[in-house]
Motif scaffolding. Sequence first.
Motif, PDB file in Angstrom:
ATOM      1  N   ARG A  99       0.862  -1.189   0.000  1.00 48.82           N
ATOM      2  CA  ARG A  99       0.000   0.000   0.000  1.00 48.82           C
ATOM      3  C   ARG A  99       0.889   1.226   0.000  1.00 48.82           C
ATOM      4  NH1 ARG A  99      -3.206  -3.219  -0.721  1.00 48.82           N
ATOM      5  NH2 ARG A  99      -5.299  -3.522   0.060  1.00 48.82           N
ATOM      6  N   ASP A 118      -7.274   1.071  -2.842  1.00 46.28           N
ATOM      7  CA  ASP A 118      -8.189   1.654  -1.846  1.00 46.28           C
ATOM      8  C   ASP A 118      -9.479   2.148  -2.500  1.00 46.28           C
ATOM      9  OD1 ASP A 118      -6.479   1.114   0.252  1.00 46.28           O
ATOM     10  OD2 ASP A 118      -5.353   2.972  -0.048  1.00 46.28           O
ATOM     11  N   THR A 207      -7.804  -8.901  -2.582  1.00 47.43           N
ATOM     12  CA  THR A 207      -7.164  -7.806  -1.843  1.00 47.43           C
ATOM     13  C   THR A 207      -6.891  -8.228  -0.396  1.00 47.43           C
ATOM     14  OG1 THR A 207      -9.358  -6.994  -1.251  1.00 47.43           O
ATOM     15  CG2 THR A 207      -8.317  -6.014  -3.184  1.00 47.43           C
ATOM     16  N   GLY A 208      -7.350  -9.423  -0.025  1.00 50.28           N
ATOM     17  CA  GLY A 208      -7.181  -9.836   1.368  1.00 50.28           C
ATOM     18  C   GLY A 208      -7.143 -11.333   1.529  1.00 50.28           C
ATOM     19  N   GLU A 213      -5.589  -7.997   5.491  1.00 51.20           N
ATOM     20  CA  GLU A 213      -4.945  -7.536   4.269  1.00 51.20           C
ATOM     21  C   GLU A 213      -4.235  -8.678   3.556  1.00 51.20           C
ATOM     22  OE1 GLU A 213      -2.224  -4.267   4.293  1.00 51.20           O
ATOM     23  OE2 GLU A 213      -3.729  -2.894   5.111  1.00 51.20           O
ATOM     24  N   GLY A 220       0.051  -9.464  -2.578  1.00 47.47           N
ATOM     25  CA  GLY A 220      -0.372  -8.103  -2.298  1.00 47.47           C
ATOM     26  C   GLY A 220       0.506  -7.103  -3.009  1.00 47.47           C
TER      27      GLY A 220
END
Lengths: 314, 217
Positions: A99, A118, A207-208, A213, A220
């Motif tokens: 991220r 996001d 995404t998780g 996460e 990721g």
Amino acid sequence: MIPKISSSEITPKSVYLSRRDFIKAAGVLAGSLALTACGVAAPETAGPTSAAPADGTAKSDEKGSPATSYRDITTYNNYYEFTTDKAGVADLSKNFATRPWEIEVGGLVNNPGKFSVDDLVKKFPPEERIYRLRCVEAWSMVIPWVGFPLAGLLSAVEPTSAAKYVRFESIFKPEELPGQKEPWYPWPYQEGLRLDEAMHDLTILATGLYGGELPAQNGGGLRLVVPWKYGFKSIKAIVKIELTAEQPATLWSSIAPNEYGFYANVNPQVDHPRWSQKTERRIGELSRQATHMFNGYAEQVASLYDGMDLAKNY
Amino acid sequence: MKRDFAGHALLQILVHLAGALPLLWLVMDFFTANLTANPIQAIEQRTGLTAVSFLAASLACTPLAWLTGWKNLTQRRKALGNYGFFYAALHLLTFFILDYGLDFAAIWGDVGKKAYILIGAAAFLLLLPLAVTSFNYWMKRLGKNWKRLHRLVYIISPLVVLHFFMAKKGDFLRLSGDILQPLAFAALVALLLILRLPPVKQALLQLKSKITRGAAV
């Protein structure tokens, strides 16, 4: 006047994360003490070294097979961009930033654009999908992904009528992914799907994992999950999605075309020169079990391949 | 003479330590759950890698003895080769028992016909008579034929390297994929075999005597 804060005063991410882990662990411990006091066993979540973002429930796939442990999922990774040593990926990827993560979607579409993960999760609310993952190396896991159907994103960018395939590309950053310095691979990793495969509801962008996460070692910031195909189709750390008219090249089929085809559907009838495709070992179990056509998702996806010779289109 | 004996004993101890350590390490990793989430695959891979390492080490003894003049080295070939056989046998047993649960129908109907399995099996079958005849009894009994028989290792070692290449994800003919380790062993084994070719050996020994004479002057 705004006081100057030197960077040394800012809590490093690793420290505040480990604080969170500590708090989480304390919570789990308190919870389990309470449970054992009532004579109820605490649900097993993760190994001692991994902070599992557990949501407390025992998970299983639609056939009742229990989910692989968070520890096994996050410490046994086929991720050659870091290392070919599956147990070494978690450590080598621990400083890899997932991220902020941005992807570019373009090619034969009316609305190309850049999206941050996001933003994507706001637009396309993620849901839990517990899928079997069958690696071409004849091992398998049951993984509780968190993600959203790729179809939503593709519809939003509006593929033109000329678009027939979807091409995916992984991040290329040899300074952070040391395996990309090896000359034996045509990096970056790339993969592809036929448009109808990409639009299928089972195909998700994850995404998780386990309600938390998506760890770097599992792909990721953003990865593809196509549960009826061998694991290598489910490309990790995606930075680019492109709609194309021609079938895109894929990393493994350009390395060894006789071993890895474009389709790579899980198929116990189609032999591989190296591994058994008739049986597989579920991680955490000792004996082998039969591998099922389309990894057990035949009912949902077999119609995509009506009339195709799957031995030829392996 | 006395010093040579000490060196001889030391080398012997080192070889046996080197032979035992990979197994001890494997057993320790097994009991500390340090063999990844897929321990059977890890045992298969580690015993295989250890076997090919000992085969290469045993092949290295002779050329190293020529170069260093340290004859003790040639006497350690046999022990190193036997450790190679030992780990190859563990590798095979892991495949048959742990991986396939002695389900021979599954093995033959499925992976048994795959080229890399057949090449590995051929290498092991050729290695078997070498291990059996490694005792002094057979050495004496076979006389000159013992040495001839043990030259089979010149065929076995390339087969083992080929098996290693084919067991990895990639394509060695195109030099692509996960080929670094097998490539390193291929280079090492090729070098050790080439050094044995009579013209290469002679050139090497000439070069060596030139250097030592130069050093003496």
